[in-house]
Design a protein around this motif. Structure first.
Motif, PDB file in Angstrom:
ATOM      1  N   LEU A   1      -9.847   1.313   0.308  1.00 15.22           N
ATOM      2  CA  LEU A   1      -8.947   2.083  -0.545  1.00 15.22           C
ATOM      3  C   LEU A   1      -8.722   3.480   0.020  1.00 15.22           C
ATOM      4  N   GLY A   2      -9.774   4.039   0.590  1.00  9.25           N
ATOM      5  CA  GLY A   2      -9.619   5.352   1.235  1.00  9.25           C
ATOM      6  C   GLY A   2      -8.674   5.289   2.425  1.00  9.25           C
TER       7      GLY A   2
ATOM      8  N   PRO B   1      -1.964 -13.276   1.551  1.00  8.47           N
ATOM      9  CA  PRO B   1      -3.037 -12.286   1.660  1.00  8.47           C
ATOM     10  C   PRO B   1      -3.644 -12.248   3.055  1.00  8.47           C
ATOM     11  N   MET B   2      -3.329 -13.264   3.892  1.00 10.19           N
ATOM     12  CA  MET B   2      -3.930 -13.324   5.208  1.00 10.19           C
ATOM     13  C   MET B   2      -3.099 -12.618   6.265  1.00 10.19           C
ATOM     14  N   GLN B   3      -1.925 -12.080   5.903  1.00 14.52           N
ATOM     15  CA  GLN B   3      -1.106 -11.330   6.854  1.00 14.52           C
ATOM     16  C   GLN B   3      -1.564  -9.872   6.896  1.00 14.52           C
ATOM     17  N   PRO B   4      -1.256  -9.140   7.974  1.00 19.40           N
ATOM     18  CA  PRO B   4      -1.592  -7.710   8.022  1.00 19.40           C
ATOM     19  C   PRO B   4      -0.824  -6.945   6.946  1.00 19.40           C
ATOM     20  N   LEU B   5      -1.417  -5.894   6.452  1.00 20.00           N
ATOM     21  CA  LEU B   5      -0.766  -5.072   5.441  1.00 20.00           C
ATOM     22  C   LEU B   5       0.171  -4.097   6.152  1.00 20.00           C
ATOM     23  N   PRO B   6       1.471  -4.216   5.927  1.00 21.82           N
ATOM     24  CA  PRO B   6       2.432  -3.365   6.646  1.00 21.82           C
ATOM     25  C   PRO B   6       2.136  -1.882   6.436  1.00 21.82           C
ATOM     26  N   GLY B   7       2.288  -1.129   7.504  1.00 16.57           N
ATOM     27  CA  GLY B   7       2.122   0.320   7.439  1.00 16.57           C
ATOM     28  C   GLY B   7       0.695   0.771   7.533  1.00 16.57           C
ATOM     29  N   THR B   8      -0.242  -0.159   7.692  1.00 17.70           N
ATOM     30  CA  THR B   8      -1.662   0.207   7.801  1.00 17.70           C
ATOM     31  C   THR B   8      -2.266  -0.562   8.963  1.00 17.70           C
ATOM     32  N   ARG B   9      -3.491  -0.235   9.267  1.00 17.62           N
ATOM     33  CA  ARG B   9      -4.195  -0.949  10.332  1.00 17.62           C
ATOM     34  C   ARG B   9      -5.032  -2.118   9.795  1.00 17.62           C
ATOM     35  N   ARG B  10      -4.820  -2.444   8.525  1.00 21.29           N
ATOM     36  CA  ARG B  10      -5.579  -3.554   7.929  1.00 21.29           C
ATOM     37  C   ARG B  10      -5.029  -4.887   8.417  1.00 21.29           C
ATOM     38  N   ARG B  11      -5.951  -5.780   8.813  1.00 23.25           N
ATOM     39  CA  ARG B  11      -5.565  -7.084   9.334  1.00 23.25           C
ATOM     40  C   ARG B  11      -5.273  -8.084   8.219  1.00 23.25           C
ATOM     41  N   ARG B  12      -5.699  -7.765   6.978  1.00 19.07           N
ATOM     42  CA  ARG B  12      -5.458  -8.661   5.857  1.00 19.07           C
ATOM     43  C   ARG B  12      -4.907  -7.846   4.694  1.00 19.07           C
ATOM     44  N   SER B  13      -4.092  -8.527   3.855  1.00 20.50           N
ATOM     45  CA  SER B  13      -3.518  -7.856   2.685  1.00 20.50           C
ATOM     46  C   SER B  13      -4.362  -8.136   1.439  1.00 20.50           C
TER      47      SER B  13
ATOM     48  N   ALA C   1      -3.272   6.555   4.542  1.00 19.74           N
ATOM     49  CA  ALA C   1      -2.007   6.094   5.118  1.00 19.74           C
ATOM     50  C   ALA C   1      -0.821   6.583   4.291  1.00 19.74           C
ATOM     51  N   LEU C   2      -0.966   6.595   2.956  1.00 16.18           N
ATOM     52  CA  LEU C   2       0.117   7.088   2.100  1.00 16.18           C
ATOM     53  C   LEU C   2       0.293   8.590   2.253  1.00 16.18           C
ATOM     54  N   GLU C   3      -0.782   9.327   2.425  1.00 13.30           N
ATOM     55  CA  GLU C   3      -0.661  10.775   2.587  1.00 13.30           C
ATOM     56  C   GLU C   3       0.059  11.127   3.883  1.00 13.30           C
ATOM     57  N   GLY C   4      -0.086  10.272   4.887  1.00 12.36           N
ATOM     58  CA  GLY C   4       0.578  10.544   6.154  1.00 12.36           C
ATOM     59  C   GLY C   4       2.055  10.226   6.138  1.00 12.36           C
ATOM     60  N   ASP C   5       2.528   9.463   5.152  1.00 13.26           N
ATOM     61  CA  ASP C   5       3.949   9.081   5.062  1.00 13.26           C
ATOM     62  C   ASP C   5       4.352   9.110   3.593  1.00 13.26           C
ATOM     63  N   PRO C   6       4.895  10.222   3.088  1.00 12.90           N
ATOM     64  CA  PRO C   6       5.241  10.350   1.663  1.00 12.90           C
ATOM     65  C   PRO C   6       6.234   9.304   1.173  1.00 12.90           C
ATOM     66  N   GLY C   7       6.971   8.645   2.035  1.00 16.61           N
ATOM     67  CA  GLY C   7       7.946   7.655   1.589  1.00 16.61           C
ATOM     68  C   GLY C   7       7.379   6.263   1.453  1.00 16.61           C
ATOM     69  N   ARG C   8       6.114   6.095   1.777  1.00 18.12           N
ATOM     70  CA  ARG C   8       5.517   4.758   1.764  1.00 18.12           C
ATOM     71  C   ARG C   8       4.752   4.532   0.460  1.00 18.12           C
ATOM     72  N   ASP C   9       4.692   3.265   0.008  1.00 16.38           N
ATOM     73  CA  ASP C   9       3.943   2.903  -1.191  1.00 16.38           C
ATOM     74  C   ASP C   9       3.296   1.533  -0.973  1.00 16.38           C
ATOM     75  N   VAL C  10       2.257   1.255  -1.711  1.00 18.35           N
ATOM     76  CA  VAL C  10       1.586  -0.055  -1.719  1.00 18.35           C
ATOM     77  C   VAL C  10       1.319  -0.420  -3.179  1.00 18.35           C
ATOM     78  N   GLN C  11       1.646  -1.644  -3.548  1.00 13.11           N
ATOM     79  CA  GLN C  11       1.335  -2.085  -4.913  1.00 13.11           C
ATOM     80  C   GLN C  11       0.047  -2.911  -4.899  1.00 13.11           C
ATOM     81  N   ILE C  12      -0.913  -2.434  -5.705  1.00 16.02           N
ATOM     82  CA  ILE C  12      -2.216  -3.095  -5.827  1.00 16.02           C
ATOM     83  C   ILE C  12      -2.115  -4.155  -6.920  1.00 16.02           C
ATOM     84  N   VAL C  13      -2.438  -5.395  -6.574  1.00 15.41           N
ATOM     85  CA  VAL C  13      -2.351  -6.507  -7.531  1.00 15.41           C
ATOM     86  C   VAL C  13      -3.754  -7.080  -7.742  1.00 15.41           C
TER      87      VAL C  13
END
Length: 887
Positions: A110-111, A74-86, A116-128
């Motif tokens: 969340l916004g 959870p401490m790594q950056p979230l790929p495909g976003t500018r978030r520093r933590r996952s 980020a998903l709207e800008g790239d239709p092929g990208r997804d993130v799974q919320i756990v």
């Protein structure tokens, strides 16, 4: 853009984070649920963990759990976003946080993901969603200090969280829920703005976490979190707020703040850690105070409770009642009920503790505050609708006499109306008899009954009262009576009761009668579960003698007789009786300091000193109802050597409604007749009475015999009640009809009883208790012997004359003469004239009497002419000459 599930990237946490993780590791033992959460995830899709609370400890636990399970850090950056933590948190704590910007809400994160998903239709993130619980629901064997820091519904600061980790860290659960595809959720949401979508996802996640938390640690019982808003948003409360704002010409916001203040004054703030901690404190407290606490028939109560909203309705004799019942229920593994307590107990320091133990506070009167009444009613409805067990005392206050008080049905009515609004969960009332061998408040009760003002509860008074802890108070019994289901009572009252529905203001015509019957049945069932302890038996015997003294041999015999009476003529299958033998009872009474032994060469005498005798009257009154039938039969032979069995039964049925109303006896008139028959047979078997004329005539032995003495001791427990009745009748007769209101009569009776107590042998304090006179006057009115005229004055008919005449069978002439002499009213006359003075014509009837009432009165008059006059004549013939012994 994606991360491999096979080789999770290394954490990019700062050095201090890794250091804290190493320091915490020995104190924390994790259990993952499921054990292999990696199987839940979709390979190749970035993972964003969501936790409830934004704190460094939760982040450390999550990071370790992910590392041990082979999950992305959870401490790594979230790929495909500018978030520093996952990882993102739905709520903040007062401690250290994950990011530098505390002001950013979960909706912002969340916004950001949504955009980020709207800008790239092929990208997804799974919320756990990940739930973390440190020290969830400790067992009863856990140390009290650990329980203070167990997992609950309250968001705590970093220091408290640190203590929780140190104390309970080895019982930490990390629960991974099924992942949610943010891409799929966005597609299902349709064309809505990212900000609105983010709010929706945050709301869904909060609901999810609440459900998981409720399943793991139990429902949220912190009412300031869950009930206050529900009450303030209820339609009746909003209407009351609007009405207050309009009436007082204030803004709605100001009226709402007033309503919120009232709600916070009322509402409980239940805390499991506080309850568990209090149980440890109380355990030591009870051990110092009592020699034991026994519960009887609790298994029956527990077996009846599932599926019901349980309302505990105990007798109320001491401030200890609140704590004793809650403590015993908690110790037995049952949920502690929420207790209605007087607002006078909301003291500094004590009030907040009681509130967190489940107490909710109510004012003595709701008059003059419509908003308060509406809010309290709605709060009760919320508790019942949520299935929260409740406890309240329908007597309205502690009994100062030891008898059950006339019920005040306010809370009962609220409970019934709340159930009628939403009859989803049936209501079960659980009566509980609480019996003591000594009371902490005993001396103050005696003072209040003697006229001293009640001391107001205060913190200083409580501190001063701690000296009572130096004494021992014997044993306590909690007897669970026969439970009462509400639904059958409603079915009997109206087949259409379910049609009342959700109307909070509905008051059907039958509601009052249902509440009254329910209140009376609760008191009856409490009495049917009485516990007879050694002090009760000693009080019954010793208080029946003028000097509260008895030879040891006589006391042993009387105690054996009382035990045999209760055993052979069982009042109820829930009555419990001390197993001590008579000698053990006497020894125990001496040990407890209730009686003292006076040595004498002709045989020791046991004495209850005057102060102790006054206090003992309380414990005699606890069980007075158990011997009421025997006392009535014995009373018939106080001044008469011989009476017919039929006369004893007929007179008993006439007097029974008044005894029943005072002592909450369980039988109807015919049932009482059967009890009298069984009691007469018991007296015959024991040799206290003899029968002749094929059993139709009963006779006692001469006054100097032991049998006559034993009958006299049994009878004395009821004679003061008959003296009170006679005082009331004499006051009515001497003053005449249309001269006194009910309140004036009550006051005259109280003054007469006080004076009689001063002039004759010392009577129990309740002899001049206004409430007992009030109850008798009310019963006279219910039976239409007395009624109120148009001017509010009391009127009556010949039935009163017959009651005066019947009193001659029970009360000695000197007692009647003393009462007549000091009763305020007309000039003194001869006894015969006084007893029949100012009586109206025989055909006098209540102004609102129905034809059925008139017919019943004619029948009753005829019955009395043929039955009761001969009884009085028979009694006079049987009795010895006035002033002489019947020996």
């Amino acid at each position: 853009m994606t991360s491999s599930m096979d080789t999770p990237p290394k954490s990019r946490a700062p050095w201090w984070f890794n250091l804290l993780g190493h320091l915490l590791e020995p104190w924390v033992k994790l259990r993952r649920d499921p054990a292999e959460p990696a199987a839940l995830l979709q390979a190749g899709v970035p993972v964003c963990y969501v936790i409830e609370r934004d704190g460094i400890s939760d982040a450390l636990i999550l990071e370790r759990a992910c590392r041990e399970a082979g999950l992305p850090s959870p401490m790594q950056p979230l790929p495909g976003t500018r978030r520093r933590r996952s990882v993102l948190a739905l709520g903040r704590s007062d401690g250290l946080v994950l990011g530098k910007n505390r002001q950013r809400s979960p909706k912002d994160a969340l916004g950001q993901l949504t955009r980020a998903l709207e800008g790239d239709p092929g990208r997804d993130v799974q919320i756990v969603p990940v739930s973390i619980y440190v020290g969830r629901a400790p067992s009863r064997d856990s140390g009290w200090f650990r329980v203070l820091f167990s997992e609950n519904w309250v968001v705590v600061g970093h220091f408290r969280r640190l203590l929780a980790l140190l104390l309970n860290g080895r019982d930490t659960v990390v629960q991974f829920s099924d992942p949610v595809s943010l891409r799929e959720a966005l597609a299902d949401a349709g064309e809505i703005p990212p900000e609105r979508f983010a709010r929706k996802i945050a709301r869904v996640l909060r609901v999810h976490f609440r459900r998981i938390r409720a399943a793991v640690i139990g429902p949220d019982l912190s009412h300031r979190r869950t009930v206050v808003d529900a009450v303030l948003n209820a339609e009746p409360v909003r209407a009351a707020i609007t009405a207050t704002a309009s009436k007082e010409k204030i803004s709605y916001a100001k009226a709402w703040r007033r309503a919120q203040k009232l709600m916070l004054e009322i509402a409980a703030d239940y805390s499991h850690p506080v309850v568990r901690s209090a149980s440890f404190v109380l355990s030591n407290f009870w051990n110092k105070l009592y020699d034991g606490i026994a519960m009887h028939h609790f298994d029956k109560a527990r077996a009846a409770a599932p599926g019901f909203e349980v309302v505990y309705v105990p007798s109320h004799r001491s401030h200890a009642d609140y704590l004793l019942l809650s403590y015993q229920l908690h110790a037995s593994g049952v949920v502690v009920p929420h207790i209605a307590a007087g607002v006078n107990l909301n003291l500094p320091v004590i009030g907040p503790i009681l509130r967190r133990g489940g107490a909710f506070f109510l004012r003595r009167s709701f008059k003059g505050n419509a908003m308060y009444s509406v809010i309290f009613n709605e709060y009760m409805a919320q508790l019942i609708d949520r299935g929260v067990p409740i406890e309240y005392f329908i007597e309205g206050g502690r009994s100062r006499t030891g008898r059950l008080l006339a019920p005040r049905a306010g809370l009962l009515a609220m409970t019934v109306r709340a159930f009628l609004r939403a009859p989803r969960r049936p209501v079960l009332f659980q009566p509980v008899y609480i019996g003591y061998e000594k009371l902490m408040e005993g001396k103050s009760y005696a003072g209040e009954l003697s006229g001293k003002p009640k001391e107001k509860e205060s913190l200083i008074g409580l501190i001063k009262g701690l000296k009572v802890l130096r004494q021992r108070y014997g044993h306590v019994a909690l007897n669970f009576g026969e439970p009462i289901e509400l639904t059958p009572m409603l079915d009997a009252a109206s087949a259409q009761w379910r049609a009342v529905g959700g109307d909070p203001d509905a008051k059907p015509e039958w509601l009052g009668s249902v509440v009254d019957r329910l209140a009376e049945q609760i008191q009856v069932n409490i009495n049917r579960a009485a516990d007879v302890n050694p002090i009760n038996l000693l009080a019954l015997a010793l208080l029946a003698t003028p000097k509260h003294a008895m030879a040891e041999a006589d006391l042993l015999t009387q105690l054996e007789l009382s035990k045999a009476l209760i055993e052979e003529l069982p009042y109820s299958d829930r009555v419990t009786l001390t197993p001590m033998d008579p000698a053990g009872i006497i020894a125990y009474g001496e040990q407890m300091g209730w009686i003292r032994r006076v040595s004498h060469s002709l045989g020791d005498v046991l004495v209850a000193d005057d102060e102790q005798a006054v206090l003992l009257s309380y414990f005699r009154n606890n069980v007075l109802h158990l011997t009421a039938t025997a006392a009535w039969v014995a009373c018939c032979f106080l001044n008469n050597r011989r009476m017919s069995r039929g006369s004893v039964l007929r007179l008993g049925k006439i007097i029974y409604p008044f005894i029943q109303g005072e002592l909450f006896l369980p039988w109807d008139t015919e049932g009482f007749g059967q009890q009298m028959q069984a009691t007469i047979d018991f007296f015959l078997r024991r040799g206290l009475l003899e029968a002749s004329g094929e059993g139709r005539v009963l006779e006692r032995g001469p006054g100097q015999e032991d049998a006559a003495f034993q009958l006299k001791v049994i009878a004395r427990s009821l004679t003061q009640a008959f003296e009170r009745y006679y005082i009331t009748l004499a006051a009515l007769a001497k003053n005449g009809p249309h001269t006194m209101t009910a309140a004036e009569l009550e006051n005259a009776c109280t003054l007469t009883a006080q004076r009689l107590s001063l002039l004759s042998e010392q009577a129990a304090p309740e002899f001049f208790d206004k409430a007992l006179f009030r109850g008798f006057i009310q019963k006279l009115r219910e039976r239409r012997i007395v009624w109120t005229d148009e001017a509010g004055k009391l009127d009556y008919d010949r039935a009163l004359e017959e009651m005066v005449r019947d009193a001659r069978v029970i009360l000695a002439r000197e007692v009647r003469h003393s009462i007549l002499k000091i009763t305020p009213g007309g000039e003194d006359k001869a006894e015969h004239d006084a007893e029949t003075a100012a009586l109206p014509p025989a055909d006098a009837t209540p102004p609102d009497a129905s034809p059925a009432d008139l017919h019943a009165r004619h029948v009753e008059t005829a019955h009395r002419q043929h039955v009761h006059e001969p009884v009085a004549a028979e009694a006079a013939a049987d009795a010895p000459p006035e002033g002489k012994s019947d020996q």
